[in-house]
Structures are given as C-alpha cells and as structure tokens.
Design a protein around this motif. Structure first.
Motif, PDB file in Angstrom:
ATOM      1  N   GLY A 439       0.811  -1.205   0.000  1.00 41.47           N
ATOM      2  CA  GLY A 439       0.000   0.000   0.000  1.00 41.47           C
ATOM      3  C   GLY A 439       0.848   1.260   0.000  1.00 41.47           C
ATOM      4  O   GLY A 439       2.074   1.229   0.136  1.00 41.47           O
ATOM      5  N   HIS A 440       0.162   2.407  -0.179  1.00 35.78           N
ATOM      6  CA  HIS A 440       0.822   3.713  -0.175  1.00 35.78           C
ATOM      7  C   HIS A 440       0.639   4.369   1.199  1.00 35.78           C
ATOM      8  O   HIS A 440      -0.364   4.159   1.874  1.00 35.78           O
ATOM      9  CB  HIS A 440       0.215   4.636  -1.233  1.00 35.78           C
ATOM     10  N   ARG A 441       1.600   5.163   1.557  1.00 35.32           N
ATOM     11  CA  ARG A 441       1.455   5.910   2.815  1.00 35.32           C
ATOM     12  C   ARG A 441       0.383   6.985   2.652  1.00 35.32           C
ATOM     13  O   ARG A 441       0.193   7.523   1.570  1.00 35.32           O
ATOM     14  CB  ARG A 441       2.789   6.548   3.205  1.00 35.32           C
ATOM     15  N   ARG A 442      -0.279   7.305   3.754  1.00 33.32           N
ATOM     16  CA  ARG A 442      -1.421   8.217   3.679  1.00 33.32           C
ATOM     17  C   ARG A 442      -1.036   9.643   3.307  1.00 33.32           C
ATOM     18  O   ARG A 442      -1.899  10.455   3.009  1.00 33.32           O
ATOM     19  CB  ARG A 442      -2.157   8.219   5.019  1.00 33.32           C
ATOM     20  N   THR A 443       0.249   9.948   3.336  1.00 34.21           N
ATOM     21  CA  THR A 443       0.669  11.301   2.960  1.00 34.21           C
ATOM     22  C   THR A 443       0.500  11.545   1.467  1.00 34.21           C
ATOM     23  O   THR A 443       0.486  12.693   1.030  1.00 34.21           O
ATOM     24  CB  THR A 443       2.144  11.508   3.349  1.00 34.21           C
ATOM     25  N   TYR A 444       0.366  10.476   0.663  1.00 30.86           N
ATOM     26  CA  TYR A 444       0.218  10.635  -0.778  1.00 30.86           C
ATOM     27  C   TYR A 444      -1.255  10.856  -1.144  1.00 30.86           C
ATOM     28  O   TYR A 444      -2.149  10.263  -0.534  1.00 30.86           O
ATOM     29  CB  TYR A 444       0.748   9.412  -1.523  1.00 30.86           C
ATOM     30  N   VAL A 445      -1.459  11.677  -2.154  1.00 30.04           N
ATOM     31  CA  VAL A 445      -2.819  11.902  -2.636  1.00 30.04           C
ATOM     32  C   VAL A 445      -3.325  10.625  -3.304  1.00 30.04           C
ATOM     33  O   VAL A 445      -2.632  10.012  -4.108  1.00 30.04           O
ATOM     34  CB  VAL A 445      -2.844  13.080  -3.638  1.00 30.04           C
ATOM     35  N   GLY A 446      -4.553  10.236  -2.975  1.00 32.20           N
ATOM     36  CA  GLY A 446      -5.127   9.039  -3.572  1.00 32.20           C
ATOM     37  C   GLY A 446      -4.543   7.749  -3.035  1.00 32.20           C
ATOM     38  O   GLY A 446      -4.620   6.712  -3.703  1.00 32.20           O
ATOM     39  N   ALA A 447      -3.937   7.771  -1.836  1.00 37.52           N
ATOM     40  CA  ALA A 447      -3.334   6.567  -1.272  1.00 37.52           C
ATOM     41  C   ALA A 447      -4.395   5.504  -0.992  1.00 37.52           C
ATOM     42  O   ALA A 447      -5.543   5.812  -0.655  1.00 37.52           O
ATOM     43  CB  ALA A 447      -2.594   6.916   0.021  1.00 37.52           C
ATOM     44  N   LEU A 448      -4.002   4.238  -1.149  1.00 38.72           N
ATOM     45  CA  LEU A 448      -4.878   3.105  -0.903  1.00 38.72           C
ATOM     46  C   LEU A 448      -4.079   1.982  -0.249  1.00 38.72           C
ATOM     47  O   LEU A 448      -2.852   1.922  -0.403  1.00 38.72           O
ATOM     48  CB  LEU A 448      -5.492   2.593  -2.208  1.00 38.72           C
ATOM     49  N   PRO A 449      -4.725   1.061   0.436  1.00 37.01           N
ATOM     50  CA  PRO A 449      -4.005  -0.118   0.943  1.00 37.01           C
ATOM     51  C   PRO A 449      -3.520  -0.985  -0.213  1.00 37.01           C
ATOM     52  O   PRO A 449      -3.976  -0.864  -1.352  1.00 37.01           O
ATOM     53  CB  PRO A 449      -5.060  -0.838   1.789  1.00 37.01           C
ATOM     54  N   GLY A 450      -2.590  -1.890   0.092  1.00 38.35           N
ATOM     55  CA  GLY A 450      -2.086  -2.817  -0.915  1.00 38.35           C
ATOM     56  C   GLY A 450      -3.097  -3.902  -1.241  1.00 38.35           C
ATOM     57  O   GLY A 450      -4.183  -3.993  -0.661  1.00 38.35           O
ATOM     58  N   ARG A 451      -2.707  -4.756  -2.189  1.00 36.94           N
ATOM     59  CA  ARG A 451      -3.637  -5.782  -2.658  1.00 36.94           C
ATOM     60  C   ARG A 451      -3.959  -6.811  -1.586  1.00 36.94           C
ATOM     61  O   ARG A 451      -5.028  -7.419  -1.621  1.00 36.94           O
ATOM     62  CB  ARG A 451      -3.034  -6.477  -3.887  1.00 36.94           C
ATOM     63  N   ILE A 452      -3.052  -7.019  -0.639  1.00 35.45           N
ATOM     64  CA  ILE A 452      -3.317  -7.996   0.415  1.00 35.45           C
ATOM     65  C   ILE A 452      -4.464  -7.513   1.295  1.00 35.45           C
ATOM     66  O   ILE A 452      -5.440  -8.248   1.535  1.00 35.45           O
ATOM     67  CB  ILE A 452      -2.046  -8.242   1.255  1.00 35.45           C
ATOM     68  N   ILE A 453      -4.377  -6.278   1.748  1.00 28.90           N
ATOM     69  CA  ILE A 453      -5.440  -5.743   2.609  1.00 28.90           C
ATOM     70  C   ILE A 453      -6.734  -5.579   1.813  1.00 28.90           C
ATOM     71  O   ILE A 453      -7.829  -5.829   2.332  1.00 28.90           O
ATOM     72  CB  ILE A 453      -4.987  -4.397   3.217  1.00 28.90           C
ATOM     73  N   GLN A 454      -6.644  -5.186   0.545  1.00 29.49           N
ATOM     74  CA  GLN A 454      -7.854  -5.101  -0.275  1.00 29.49           C
ATOM     75  C   GLN A 454      -8.511  -6.467  -0.409  1.00 29.49           C
ATOM     76  O   GLN A 454      -9.739  -6.586  -0.385  1.00 29.49           O
ATOM     77  CB  GLN A 454      -7.501  -4.539  -1.655  1.00 29.49           C
ATOM     78  N   GLY A 455      -7.685  -7.508  -0.556  1.00 26.41           N
ATOM     79  CA  GLY A 455      -8.236  -8.859  -0.632  1.00 26.41           C
ATOM     80  C   GLY A 455      -8.913  -9.274   0.667  1.00 26.41           C
ATOM     81  O   GLY A 455      -9.954  -9.942   0.649  1.00 26.41           O
ATOM     82  N   MET A 456      -8.353  -8.896   1.799  1.00 27.13           N
ATOM     83  CA  MET A 456      -8.972  -9.226   3.088  1.00 27.13           C
ATOM     84  C   MET A 456     -10.308  -8.503   3.238  1.00 27.13           C
ATOM     85  O   MET A 456     -11.278  -9.083   3.761  1.00 27.13           O
ATOM     86  CB  MET A 456      -8.034  -8.839   4.232  1.00 27.13           C
ATOM     87  N   LYS A 457     -10.389  -7.269   2.769  1.00 26.74           N
ATOM     88  CA  LYS A 457     -11.668  -6.563   2.810  1.00 26.74           C
ATOM     89  C   LYS A 457     -12.695  -7.268   1.921  1.00 26.74           C
ATOM     90  O   LYS A 457     -13.864  -7.426   2.291  1.00 26.74           O
ATOM     91  CB  LYS A 457     -11.476  -5.127   2.358  1.00 26.74           C
ATOM     92  N   GLN A 458     -12.245  -7.705   0.750  1.00 25.72           N
ATOM     93  CA  GLN A 458     -13.142  -8.410  -0.164  1.00 25.72           C
ATOM     94  C   GLN A 458     -13.628  -9.721   0.440  1.00 25.72           C
ATOM     95  O   GLN A 458     -14.800 -10.093   0.281  1.00 25.72           O
ATOM     96  CB  GLN A 458     -12.404  -8.683  -1.474  1.00 25.72           C
ATOM     97  N   ALA A 459     -12.737 -10.431   1.145  1.00 29.68           N
ATOM     98  CA  ALA A 459     -13.131 -11.712   1.734  1.00 29.68           C
ATOM     99  C   ALA A 459     -14.145 -11.519   2.858  1.00 29.68           C
ATOM    100  O   ALA A 459     -15.091 -12.296   2.994  1.00 29.68           O
ATOM    101  CB  ALA A 459     -11.898 -12.438   2.254  1.00 29.68           C
ATOM    102  N   GLY A 460     -13.968 -10.496   3.676  1.00 30.89           N
ATOM    103  CA  GLY A 460     -14.884 -10.269   4.788  1.00 30.89           C
ATOM    104  C   GLY A 460     -14.618 -11.154   5.987  1.00 30.89           C
ATOM    105  O   GLY A 460     -15.305 -11.056   6.994  1.00 30.89           O
TER     106      GLY A 460
END
Length: 864
Positions: A439-460
């Motif tokens: 993921g990107h650090r929150r200091t960047y514009v448009g920052a998002l978590p990496g694919r691992i955390i996005q996958g965990m959100k998708q899994a629920g």
C-alpha cells in the motif's frame, strides 16, 4: 557634437523614468496638460524629469537637470486629467529651463553613456551575469511567474540597457533612482543596481522569516479551534448536525471491532482529528476514508471450517479430472490441518483451557495459558475458535506450478469450497511497485491499501483461502521489489503482525491459507520460493483432455451457446479430432475455445433455421472438420520407415511434450580442409579434418552436444562400425527441422549422437524409437527433466519404444498407467546401449582400424 533641442517639460512626482522603460503616467496639473498638448502637436517628445520635492507648481529650481527624452504613446483622456504611456528613449541634460505659453520648456542635450574599455573583460562579464541572476531571483521572490521574469529580462542583452530596465522596476526612493539615472558609467551603474537588488532580496528574506515567526506565535491551531467552535454554534442554530451523526455512527461501528491495542490507539487518535477537522476539508475526507477502511476489515470475523476429507475428495473429483498426484498432495495438506484442529478441540474439551501456544501460533512471545470459567463461556468459545483457526492455518504454503490451463487456479477455488472458507484471488502479474503489496502511505494523494489488505476486505473474514496468482510474473521497478514485500506476507513467523503502509497498524494474516501459482518457478526469487512448497502440475494426456472436454467443457459451451436444451452431443472421434488436430497445449483453454467455436457455428445455423445440422443431435469427426476448417496443428508423427541419419528425440515446453527429428548427412570433401578458429571444424586426431555444419536455430548447448557426439563417433569408429573412408576429410551436416523455432538444451544429446553415428556408419535408425538424455564426450548418458511430458508427446506421435537415462527410471511412476502399458521403456547408461537399441545392423560388416581412444580404453580396461 550632440544635437540640442527644445522640448516641453513633463515634471514627475514620486518617480523617475529610465531609457528603454515604458511607464504609465497620470497627469492633471494645468501646466503639465499644456506641455502634453504642445508635445502632441509636434513629434510627441517631452523631457521627463523628476521633481526634487512634491509640490503642485513646479519651477525650474525644484527640477533635476538630468532626465529622459520620452515619447508619448497611448493616451486616454478623463474628467480628472489624462492617462498616458510614457516610453523613455534617451538620457538628456537640461541646459536651460524657461516658461512658454503656460508650461515649462527646456533646452536639452543627449547624455552619452560611458561604456567599459573592454566588454569582454571577465570581471565585467561576471558583474553583468550576477546582476541578471539576482534580478531574476528578485522577480521570482515577488511572486512573478518564472517564464515572465526570464522573458522580460532576456529581451535586453546590452549591459547598460539591462541596468536601466532593472532600475526602472525595483522599489527605490526618487533620489536613489535619480542617482542611477545620472550614472553614465555602465559598469558603475550595473554595480549600483546589483547592490540595490541584493538589498531588496535580503529585505524579502527577512520579511518572510518575521512572518513565519509571527504566525507561530499567534498559534494557528488556537485560531482554528476558535473558528470551529463558532462553526459548530452556527450549525447548531441551523439544525445542521449531520456530521455529528456520521461521527457517532462511525465511532459506534469502530467500537464494536476487536481491534489490537495499537490499532485502537490509532483509531481514537484519528477520530479526535476528524472531530476537529472541518467537514468539507481535504484532511477530513482523508481521515474518514482511512477510518472506513479500518471499519470494513475483518478484524475478528472468521468462517467456520467444515473440513471433511471425504467431502473434500468428492469436491476435487467433481471439479477436476485427472491430476491425481496434485489431489493427493492437497488432501494430505488438508488432513494435517484437520488433525491439528482436532488436537486443539480435544485439549479444550478435556481441560477447559485454550493453549496459549496454539492461540498465538507457537510464537516465542506467547502469553500464559488462558484459564476460562463458567462466567466466561463466550470468551472460551471465541478463544477456542481462534486457536483452531490458527492451528489449521499453520503449515507449508503451497505453490502450484505448471503450464497455463492445467487447473492451478481452479484447484485453489476447490480447496476453499472444501474448507467452507471465503475465496480471494489476487493477480500479481505485472506488479512492479512495492506499494502494490504494502500500500501507499497516507501522505500521498489518492493513497490506498495494498492488494493484500484489499483482498482481506473483499473476503470479509480473516481466514480466507488467499490465492496469489502468477507470482512468477512479479516485476521489479524503481519503486521497490514487490517480491521482497511478499516475504513478510508468506512467513508464518511474521504475518501475524503484517503492517500495510496505508493502515500503519499491524493486521493479522496468520489465519489465511495462502496458495500461490506460477508457470515458471525459476523466475521466482530464492527467498520467496523458499517459503513455499512446490506442487507440480503436469500437462494432460490426450485421453484426459477428451474426458475433460466431455465432462466439463462441452456441456458448459453448449449452455453458453444456447444449445443446452437441444440435447447436442459430440462423438468420441469428434472430441479426439478437436484435441489432436486443433489444439497444441498442456492445458485445456485452447480446447475449450475450439469446442466453443463448434458450438457457436452450430448455434448460428440453428438460429438461421438449418435444423439438419443437429438432426441426429450428434456432431461427428467429419462435421468438426467442416465446422472448424483445416487442422490448425500438425504434430510430428513417427516416421513411416527406418531411415539412415534420422533419429527421433523428445522435447518439453510449457505447452506440453512432443518429438522432434534430428537429421544428419555426410559429404566427402574433395580435399583436406584447414581447421578454423570459429569452432565449425573439428580436428580428429589421425583422421583428417571434419567440417561440422549445424542448422535449425540451435542454441549453444545443442551445438556443443553435436560437437561432442561427432567427436565420440570419430574416436570410437571401430566399435561403431564406421568405415574408414568416412573418417577422412568429410562434412557432417546436422539439422533439426522447424528451423524458424529456436531450440536449446542438453537432452537432445542421445538423438544427435544416434543420427550422426547412423549417417557415418550407414546403419538405419528404428522408426518406432524415440530417445532423450544428455550425452557426454565419454559416452555416458546423463539424466534430464520433463520425462512425463516427453513420454506423453512421444506416445501421441505413435512411438512405441522409449530410450531414457537410467537415472530417470523413477520418473516413469508419474506416467499414466495406460500410457506405460502401451510403451516399451529402456533405461540406459551409455551411448553404446542407445546404439544397440536404436540402430539396425549394418548391411555388410566393415573393418575399421581401432582409433587411439579405443586402444587406450582397452588398455585401461585390461589394467582393471
């Protein structure tokens, strides 16, 4: 002598005009207006000169004697006077002032500048350059665009004119500007302008420092809090308290999460910042997005495992045909997890305690055993579930490797189905940035978590089956190595506290069941593949492909083509024709495309009313040929007769195995040839020069194999029944067909040796034999890889006898039983064994003197 002229005088209050500078002037005094009118009647020239003091009625006594001859440009009249653009043209000195018709006039003479003695003098050039750089810096510090500053300054190249231009724009008092105007020496004027410019730059720097200090003292935070309190009061009066409701809902949602201590502290800190931030501010949007990500992650949610090996076996067999070795390894994998889960469950049932080591994943910092009581039964159940989930998650991480289309991804989905877990797939192909994983650090514009955390959100849930697809396609760019970022994810000793750059707090991945896939495991970084256990997927046989087509592909494609209710079927011959003549792959993707093409063509004809196509509801081999056209694939087939100089080798690619023919031909040269330095001519001791020609896009390894084979044949000529006249000045040409396709690898060594010996001895090669193995210069046959795929390819080509290295004999266990029963295998250790099996007897015996190598080998054998 300079030309004198009489000009109307234009007295200037509070300003000085320089030559080459255009400046707007407002005129309203009667005398000044009359002077302007007089100039307009003539050639529009005036003598612009500054006043010593700011009086309304100028007299010659208060006017300087040095001024500028200026031309009146654009003029605009108004009620209070006139506005005009005055463009300075030349310095001038007033010899005499007088009053004419109510306005001042002056007899002026132009003033000549004093140029430097040497304009190329380094000191003068340095002064000029420094003045330009400092003037540009001053303009930019005043907030002017860089392009505008350089455009204005670069428009003047002469040093004197440049000094006048800068002097006209910098902020100076009238006496200071007048002093610059009266300085006729160009060098001295440049030096004075530079001093004024540098002083103003220092002044601006001091002002900026003072401004920063004052702002800090005032306390922006205190001022902001005061304004926000006012805003809250206003919102309360207006009844606009939606923000407060949103904050309360978000706080309530976050309060229900089972967050670790570090995450809870970060959430509370960010909630406080969100309350202080304005609703529409950019900072509030960023904080709200972050907290929503935290709220949507499965911190404590997990699926209940429903592991039953019999059910898992049924699911794997239902979803996949063949792949028995892979299924066995997967079931072993699941069986270990089931047993570990049973151990935890039995221990909890016996003692009423949850083992801390099981709960913490056997970490060194495990907490003491958690004692439960009757008043804490809910906590006991939760801890038992967590310990069971962790016990099942620990173990090797599987890496499925194999050609495309063999079922690697779908097997992972079946594992999730068998376990009753959520399934998440993350495609890593082409990822070149570490931020894709972390993921990107929150200091960047448009920052998002990496694919691992996005996958965990998708899994629920926090214990999904997590597929990392195509890990061998990870790239490495300037933003870091994503493969290195995966090391923490896949390490059971570290992933219980995985920190995504966006979240900034640990997230537990230890309960995830990670599975990775790859086509080429050699492309995976060593430390990464060391964390995984490789499970190899081999290609399917043609019979397996046909069964897969009948059970899975044909029903699916008929349904997708709208023929599901037409009872259409394919004959076995039709399926085999599609498999063998229209596809060439290890998997079944292309096969499904071809089946889909047949189904679509049939659907089109049915839609057009041509019911004869499926009159009998059966598609046979002839209709496949009619629908798909000419065959797209032309695999090699076993030769129709025994030939001299042609041997069948076997090769393997990610698309499957097949046979290839190695051709060799001998041509006697008219005379001896000299040995060349390029390696194309091999010198054989005692038997003249042998020229070796290699064609067919052969790689370096195959070329070396051919040279070794030729040397072995020449040095063992007597035992190989090679006539003596074939050992003189000859040209040996070795060719491998499909010349446009690059080929390389050592496993063609035996085939090359057989082809060369056959051509040199005149002994035919058996048509039903195919061989593989690396050949050495001393005639040993070394092991190779891809035996299963090579044997399957040879079987498809009609070969009945296989020659392979002795050390690869154990690999025959991987070959399907029906293929093993149809073939004859001959493990060998030396090339002599290969020749005995592959070459037919010579038409007539030959007598060739023993070579030096053969004599030496016999002597060595006698000593043993």
């Amino acid at each position: 002598m300079a030309h004198r002229q009489t000009l109307p005088v234009l007295p200037l209050r509070g300003t000085v005009i320089f030559p080459g500078v255009t400046q707007p002037i407002a005129a309203g005094r009667p005398g000044t207006l009359r002077a302007i009118e007089a100039a307009l009647k003539g050639d529009r020239l005036v003598f612009a000169v500054a006043q010593r003091d700011n009086t309304d009625e100028p007299t010659p006594e208060i006017l300087y004697t040095t001024g500028v001859i200026a031309r009146i440009g654009q003029i605009q009249r108004g009620l209070g006077g006139v506005q005009l653009l005055l463009q300075g043209e030349q310095r001038a000195t007033a010899l005499q002032y007088s009053t004419t018709e109510g306005h001042l006039t002056a007899v002026v003479i132009p003033a000549e500048e004093m140029l430097p003695l040497n304009e190329r003098d380094p000191a003068f050039e340095a002064l000029h350059k420094e003045t330009r750089e400092r003037a540009a810096e001053l303009g930019e510090r005043r907030g002017l665009p860089e392009e505008v500053v350089h455009q204005v300054l670069d428009s003047v190249s002469e040093a004197g004119k440049f000094a006048d231009l800068v002097a006209g724009y910098i902020e100076l008092t009238v006496p200071e500007k007048q002093g610059l105007l009266e300085t006729l020496s160009v060098e001295e004027r440049l030096r004075r302008v530079l001093v004024h410019v540098q002083r103003q730059i220092g002044l601006l720097e001091a002002q900026e420092d003072i401004k920063s200090a004052v702002q800090e003292e005032l306390g922006e935070r205190q001022r902001e809090m005061f304004l926000r309190e006012q805003m809250k009061a206003i919102q309360k009066e207006l009844g606009d308290d939606d923000q407060s409701k949103e904050l309360e809902e978000l706080r309530e949602k976050l309060g229900k999460l089972e967050l670790p201590r570090e995450a809870r502290q970060e959430v509370e800190r960010e909630l406080g910042r969100l309350e202080r931030a304005g609703r529409e501010s950019m900072e509030a949007q960023v904080i709200r997005t972050y907290l929503e990500w935290i709220a949507e992650l499965p911190w404590g949610e997990r699926s209940d495992d429903q592991l039953d090996l019999n059910r898992a076996t049924a699911i794997l067999d239902e979803d996949h045909y063949g792949l028995q070795d892979v299924k066995d390894r997967v079931l072993e994998f699941l069986a270990v997890r089931e047993l570990r889960a049973r151990q935890v469950a039995d221990e909890v049932e016996k003692t009423g305690e949850v083992p801390a080591a099981k709960l913490m994943g056997d970490q060194d910092d495990a907490t003491p055993t958690l004692q439960t009581s009757t008043n804490d039964s809910e906590r006991q159940i939760t801890d038992a579930k967590e310990a069971k989930a962790r016990a099942m998650a620990r173990g090797p991480i599987l890496l499925f490797t194999g050609p495309p289309g063999v079922g690697k991804t779908s097997i992972a989905k079946s594992i999730a189905k068998a376990l009753g877990r959520e399934y998440v797939r993350v495609a890593l192909g082409g990822a070149r940035d570490e931020a894709d994983i972390r993921g990107h650090r929150r200091t960047y514009v448009g920052a998002l978590p990496g694919r691992i955390i996005q996958g965990m959100k998708q899994a629920g849930t926090k214990n999904p089956v997590f597929l990392l697809d195509e890990v061998d396609k990870l790239g490495q760019g300037f933003q870091g190595d994503p493969a290195a970022a995966l090391l923490e994810v896949l390490d059971p000793a570290q992933n219980n506290a995985f920190v995504d750059h966006y979240l900034g707090v640990p997230f537990d991945l230890s309960e995830c069941l990670f599975i990775a896939t790859a086509n080429f495991p050699q492309n995976i970084a060593g430390p990464l593949i060391d964390r995984m256990e490789v499970v190899e997927f081999a290609g399917y046989t043609e019979r397996e492909k046909a069964e897969i087509a009948k059970k899975y592909l044909i029903p699916r494609q008929l349904e997708e083509s709208g023929l599901g209710d037409k009872n259409v079927s394919f004959t076995d011959d039709a399926v085999m024709r599609v498999v063998s003549e229209y596809t060439r792959e290890a998997g079944v993707r292309q096969l499904e495309r071809q089946v889909g093409a047949v189904a679509r063509k049939v659907a089109r004809r049915v839609a057009q009313g041509d019911l004869t196509v499926i009159a009998d509801n059966t598609i046979d081999a002839a209709e496949v040929r009619e629908l798909l056209g000419r065959p797209r694939v032309h695999p090699e087939k076993a030769a129709e007769q025994n030939e001299v100089g042609v041997a069948a080798g076997m090769y393997y690619t990610p698309m499957g195995g097949d046979i290839m023919f190695v051709e060799a031909a001998i041509r006697r040269l008219p005379g001896a040839r000299r040995s060349s330095d390029d390696g194309d001519v091999t010198q054989v001791s005692g038997y003249g020069n042998v020229s070796l020609i290699l064609t067919g896009q052969l790689g370096d390894v195959m070329k070396e194999s051919a040279r070794a084979a030729l040397t072995y044949a020449a040095t063992h000529a007597s035992g190989l029944q090679i006539p003596e006249d074939r050992l003189g000045s000859i040209e040996v040409h070795v060719h491998v067909p499909a010349g446009a396709i690059p080929k390389d690898g050592p496993s063609a060594g035996t085939a090359m040796s057989t082809a060369i010996v056959s051509a040199m001895s005149g002994r035919p090669v058996r048509r039903d034999v195919a061989m593989t193995g690396e050949a050495t210069l001393r005639g040993r046959v070394l092991p190779i890889g891809g035996v299963k795929e090579k044997v399957l390819g040879a079987h498809r080509a009609g070969i009945t006898t296989i020659i392979l290295p002795k050390q690869n004999e154990a690999d025959l266990e991987d070959i399907p039983e029906e293929v093993r029963d149809a073939l004859s295998f001959h493990p060998v250790e030396t090339l002599d064994e290969v020749f005995d099996l592959a070459l037919l007897p010579a038409p007539r015996p030959v007598a060739t003197p023993k070579t030096e190598m053969e004599v030496a080998e016999e002597a060595a054998a006698a000593l043993r």
